[in-house]
Design a protein around this motif. Structure first.
Motif, PDB file in Angstrom:
ATOM      1  N   PHE A 290       0.869  -1.210  -0.086  1.00  8.25           N
ATOM      2  CA  PHE A 290      -0.098  -0.033   0.044  1.00  8.25           C
ATOM      3  C   PHE A 290       0.701   1.245  -0.159  1.00  8.25           C
ATOM      4  O   PHE A 290       1.712   1.342   0.858  1.00  8.25           O
ATOM      5  CB  PHE A 290      -1.117  -0.159   1.181  1.00  8.25           C
ATOM      6  N   ARG A 291       0.920   2.194  -1.040  1.00  8.69           N
ATOM      7  CA  ARG A 291       1.603   3.510  -1.246  1.00  8.69           C
ATOM      8  C   ARG A 291       1.076   4.562  -0.309  1.00  8.69           C
ATOM      9  O   ARG A 291      -0.094   4.396   0.056  1.00  8.69           O
ATOM     10  CB  ARG A 291       1.769   3.379  -2.530  1.00  8.69           C
ATOM     11  N   LEU A 292       1.852   5.571  -0.239  1.00 14.08           N
ATOM     12  CA  LEU A 292       1.690   6.632   0.649  1.00 14.08           C
ATOM     13  C   LEU A 292       0.261   7.235   0.305  1.00 14.08           C
ATOM     14  O   LEU A 292      -0.226   7.387   1.386  1.00 14.08           O
ATOM     15  CB  LEU A 292       2.743   7.825   0.494  1.00 14.08           C
ATOM     16  N   PRO A 293      -0.038   7.558  -0.779  1.00 11.66           N
ATOM     17  CA  PRO A 293      -1.367   8.101  -0.937  1.00 11.66           C
ATOM     18  C   PRO A 293      -2.631   7.340  -0.384  1.00 11.66           C
ATOM     19  O   PRO A 293      -3.467   7.916   0.265  1.00 11.66           O
ATOM     20  CB  PRO A 293      -1.668   8.296  -2.340  1.00 11.66           C
ATOM     21  N   HIS A 294      -2.411   5.856  -0.515  1.00 12.88           N
ATOM     22  CA  HIS A 294      -3.679   5.239  -0.074  1.00 12.88           C
ATOM     23  C   HIS A 294      -3.588   5.101   1.522  1.00 12.88           C
ATOM     24  O   HIS A 294      -4.534   5.256   2.083  1.00 12.88           O
ATOM     25  CB  HIS A 294      -3.597   3.927  -0.581  1.00 12.88           C
ATOM     26  N   LEU A 295      -2.135   5.141   1.890  1.00 15.13           N
ATOM     27  CA  LEU A 295      -2.214   5.013   3.436  1.00 15.13           C
ATOM     28  C   LEU A 295      -2.741   6.256   3.970  1.00 15.13           C
ATOM     29  O   LEU A 295      -3.319   6.144   5.328  1.00 15.13           O
ATOM     30  CB  LEU A 295      -0.680   4.752   3.825  1.00 15.13           C
ATOM     31  N   ILE A 296      -2.369   7.491   3.568  1.00 16.66           N
ATOM     32  CA  ILE A 296      -2.776   8.600   4.374  1.00 16.66           C
ATOM     33  C   ILE A 296      -4.384   8.827   4.117  1.00 16.66           C
ATOM     34  O   ILE A 296      -5.204   8.822   5.157  1.00 16.66           O
ATOM     35  CB  ILE A 296      -2.233   9.786   3.759  1.00 16.66           C
ATOM     36  N   HIS A 297      -5.073   8.378   3.070  1.00 15.11           N
ATOM     37  CA  HIS A 297      -6.316   8.492   2.576  1.00 15.11           C
ATOM     38  C   HIS A 297      -6.990   7.291   3.593  1.00 15.11           C
ATOM     39  O   HIS A 297      -8.019   7.582   4.420  1.00 15.11           O
ATOM     40  CB  HIS A 297      -6.670   7.930   1.221  1.00 15.11           C
ATOM     41  N   TYR A 298      -6.384   6.161   3.744  1.00 14.11           N
ATOM     42  CA  TYR A 298      -7.047   4.951   4.752  1.00 14.11           C
ATOM     43  C   TYR A 298      -6.896   5.350   6.012  1.00 14.11           C
ATOM     44  O   TYR A 298      -8.000   5.272   6.609  1.00 14.11           O
ATOM     45  CB  TYR A 298      -6.123   3.664   4.293  1.00 14.11           C
ATOM     46  N   VAL A 299      -5.807   5.722   6.780  1.00 16.05           N
ATOM     47  CA  VAL A 299      -5.889   5.989   8.049  1.00 16.05           C
ATOM     48  C   VAL A 299      -6.640   7.175   8.376  1.00 16.05           C
ATOM     49  O   VAL A 299      -7.311   7.292   9.328  1.00 16.05           O
ATOM     50  CB  VAL A 299      -4.273   6.466   8.432  1.00 16.05           C
ATOM     51  N   SER A 300      -6.782   8.374   7.637  1.00 17.77           N
ATOM     52  CA  SER A 300      -7.591   9.458   7.759  1.00 17.77           C
ATOM     53  C   SER A 300      -9.129   9.240   7.664  1.00 17.77           C
ATOM     54  O   SER A 300      -9.968  10.071   7.865  1.00 17.77           O
ATOM     55  CB  SER A 300      -7.030  10.503   6.888  1.00 17.77           C
ATOM     56  N   HIS A 301      -9.376   8.074   7.391  1.00 17.79           N
ATOM     57  CA  HIS A 301     -10.869   7.521   7.356  1.00 17.79           C
ATOM     58  C   HIS A 301     -11.399   7.300   8.641  1.00 17.79           C
ATOM     59  O   HIS A 301     -12.425   7.415   9.094  1.00 17.79           O
ATOM     60  CB  HIS A 301     -11.059   6.371   6.223  1.00 17.79           C
ATOM     61  N   PHE A 302     -10.321   6.896   9.412  1.00 20.99           N
ATOM     62  CA  PHE A 302     -10.846   6.254  10.808  1.00 20.99           C
ATOM     63  C   PHE A 302     -10.277   7.165  11.857  1.00 20.99           C
ATOM     64  O   PHE A 302     -10.919   7.131  12.993  1.00 20.99           O
ATOM     65  CB  PHE A 302      -9.829   5.136  11.169  1.00 20.99           C
ATOM     66  N   MET A 303      -9.358   8.324  11.499  1.00 20.63           N
ATOM     67  CA  MET A 303      -9.029   8.989  12.647  1.00 20.63           C
ATOM     68  C   MET A 303      -8.438  10.386  12.109  1.00 20.63           C
ATOM     69  O   MET A 303      -8.160  10.241  10.527  1.00 20.63           O
ATOM     70  CB  MET A 303      -7.983   8.535  13.737  1.00 20.63           C
ATOM     71  N   THR A 304      -8.391  11.326  12.706  1.00 23.03           N
ATOM     72  CA  THR A 304      -7.814  12.597  12.302  1.00 23.03           C
ATOM     73  C   THR A 304      -6.436  12.790  12.128  1.00 23.03           C
ATOM     74  O   THR A 304      -6.117  12.343  13.629  1.00 23.03           O
ATOM     75  CB  THR A 304      -8.313  13.865  12.968  1.00 23.03           C
ATOM     76  N   LEU A 305      -5.697  13.110  11.440  1.00 24.06           N
ATOM     77  CA  LEU A 305      -4.184  13.181  11.559  1.00 24.06           C
ATOM     78  C   LEU A 305      -3.710  14.486  11.834  1.00 24.06           C
ATOM     79  O   LEU A 305      -4.260  15.243  10.985  1.00 24.06           O
ATOM     80  CB  LEU A 305      -3.535  12.622  10.358  1.00 24.06           C
ATOM     81  N   LEU A 306      -3.096  14.778  12.777  1.00 25.87           N
ATOM     82  CA  LEU A 306      -2.501  16.225  13.082  1.00 25.87           C
ATOM     83  C   LEU A 306      -1.404  16.515  12.543  1.00 25.87           C
ATOM     84  O   LEU A 306      -0.361  15.508  12.518  1.00 25.87           O
ATOM     85  CB  LEU A 306      -2.665  16.451  14.530  1.00 25.87           C
ATOM     86  N   PRO A 307      -0.945  17.762  12.486  1.00 22.00           N
ATOM     87  CA  PRO A 307       0.456  18.165  11.986  1.00 22.00           C
ATOM     88  C   PRO A 307       1.577  17.681  12.649  1.00 22.00           C
ATOM     89  O   PRO A 307       1.304  17.768  13.963  1.00 22.00           O
ATOM     90  CB  PRO A 307       0.427  19.567  11.822  1.00 22.00           C
ATOM     91  N   GLY A 308       2.438  16.971  12.350  1.00 22.05           N
ATOM     92  CA  GLY A 308       3.666  16.243  13.125  1.00 22.05           C
ATOM     93  C   GLY A 308       3.260  14.874  13.483  1.00 22.05           C
ATOM     94  O   GLY A 308       3.990  14.222  13.933  1.00 22.05           O
ATOM     95  N   ASP A 309       1.991  14.320  13.164  1.00 23.56           N
ATOM     96  CA  ASP A 309       1.861  12.900  13.386  1.00 23.56           C
ATOM     97  C   ASP A 309       2.683  12.151  12.333  1.00 23.56           C
ATOM     98  O   ASP A 309       3.217  12.723  11.298  1.00 23.56           O
ATOM     99  CB  ASP A 309       0.399  12.380  13.252  1.00 23.56           C
ATOM    100  N   VAL A 310       3.070  10.817  12.724  1.00 26.23           N
ATOM    101  CA  VAL A 310       4.155  10.069  12.065  1.00 26.23           C
ATOM    102  C   VAL A 310       3.289   8.707  11.603  1.00 26.23           C
ATOM    103  O   VAL A 310       2.440   7.834  12.566  1.00 26.23           O
ATOM    104  CB  VAL A 310       5.198   9.667  12.859  1.00 26.23           C
ATOM    105  N   ILE A 311       3.272   8.404  10.279  1.00 22.50           N
ATOM    106  CA  ILE A 311       3.110   7.133   9.883  1.00 22.50           C
ATOM    107  C   ILE A 311       4.165   6.490   9.513  1.00 22.50           C
ATOM    108  O   ILE A 311       4.841   6.791   8.589  1.00 22.50           O
ATOM    109  CB  ILE A 311       1.884   7.240   8.712  1.00 22.50           C
ATOM    110  N   SER A 312       4.406   5.280  10.079  1.00 19.59           N
ATOM    111  CA  SER A 312       5.544   4.400   9.583  1.00 19.59           C
ATOM    112  C   SER A 312       5.156   3.332   8.693  1.00 19.59           C
ATOM    113  O   SER A 312       4.023   2.711   9.151  1.00 19.59           O
ATOM    114  CB  SER A 312       6.215   4.011  11.033  1.00 19.59           C
TER     115      SER A 312
END
Ligand code: ZN
Length: 284
Positions: free
Chosen positions: A221-243
């Protein structure tokens, strides 16, 4: 631009690495690279400040300690089994949707600070990973818009206690969250520094022996999908880390498995994101 934080643990100050390699202290104008910094267009303000006043910024000594390049994020979200070869070595089926889990932010440490093996740990393991730092609030973003929410990229070693992760029931977070289990850094590279985040080599050695050697081209799963996917379930704030997950070659995958012992030296790196070096210590 490359953002660094330097100084004593917990008291880090902001700095930058310029394109000519010089390292400057910018703490007179920027107190921290944290949610407030990223949410207030901090990277562009930093660019402008450097043009205006950068010549007055002190140069950092070569031996200054580097901490995690971002101030305590609200969360670290990790993606599990995001490389097919790692899923297979772990005896698991590559997932049809991203596997996500948390890692405690108290696990964060500097890139070269060293690993503390927890006192009752038998199975402390390594995982070199590309981590993404969020730059703008991300809430149910589309894949097309996802990359606009990235502040930059950072090298991460997602240390994992396999018995606590896999043999104690419940969620993986238990095996991912001990102190020093999240070395981040040495720098945050802004997106202009990384031509293609899906074409980066990532590697890890233990005591000089190569264990991991992969490429982000193999992310399931590439970065656009990961950010899209995680942000469906929770709000991502500036500074948050996705590994974004680790390729094959972790200790768990060897037959028999290989786990870290006091005195072991772990070195890792990703193209454009620098290197880390951790000596493992027993914790008493
Ligand atoms: Zn991981």
């Amino acid at each position: 631009m490359k953002l660094i934080r330097h100084g004593s643990p917990g008291l880090e100050k902001c700095g930058v690495i310029l394109s000519d390699g010089r390292r400057l202290d910018v703490s007179v104008a920027f107190p921290n690279y944290d949610e407030t910094f990223f949410a207030s267009d901090g990277v562009n303000r930093l660019h402008a400040w450097l043009e205006d006043a950068g010549s007055s910024a002190p140069t950092l000594p070569d031996d200054v300690r580097l901490g995690c390049p971002i101030g305590r994020p609200s969360k670290i979200i990790c993606i599990g089994l995001n490389y097919r070869d790692h899923a297979e070595e772990s005896g698991m089926t590559p997932p049809s949707e991203p596997v996500i889990f948390f890692k405690a932010t108290t696990a964060i440490t500097g890139p070269n600070d060293g690993l503390h093996i927890p006192p009752d740990s038998q199975k402390t393991d390594w995982e070199v990973e590309l981590a993404v730092v969020i730059g703008r609030v991300a809430r149910r973003v589309t894949e097309a818009d996802a990359m606009n929410h990235i502040a930059g990229y950072v090298l991460h070693n997602d240390y994992s206690e396999r018995a606590w992760q896999l043999e104690r029931g419940g969620q993986w977070v238990k095996g991912k969250s001990a102190d020093t289990f999240a070395p981040l850094g040495p720098w945050l590279a802004t997106p202009d520094e990384i031509a293609d985040p899906h074409k980066l080599r990532l590697w890890l050695r233990v005591n000089g022996v190569e264990k991991q050697n992969g490429t982000t081209a193999n992310l399931i799963f590439r970065l656009p999908h990961l950010i899209h996917y995680v942000s469906h379930f929770m709000t991502l704030l500036p500074g948050d880390v996705i590994s974004t997950g680790t390729p094959a070659g972790v200790g768990l995958g060897f037959k028999p498995p290989q786990y870290l012992q006091p005195g072991d030296l772990v070195e890792l790196g990703i193209d454009g994101l620098g290197t880390q070096r951790q000596v493992a210590h027993a914790t008493f």
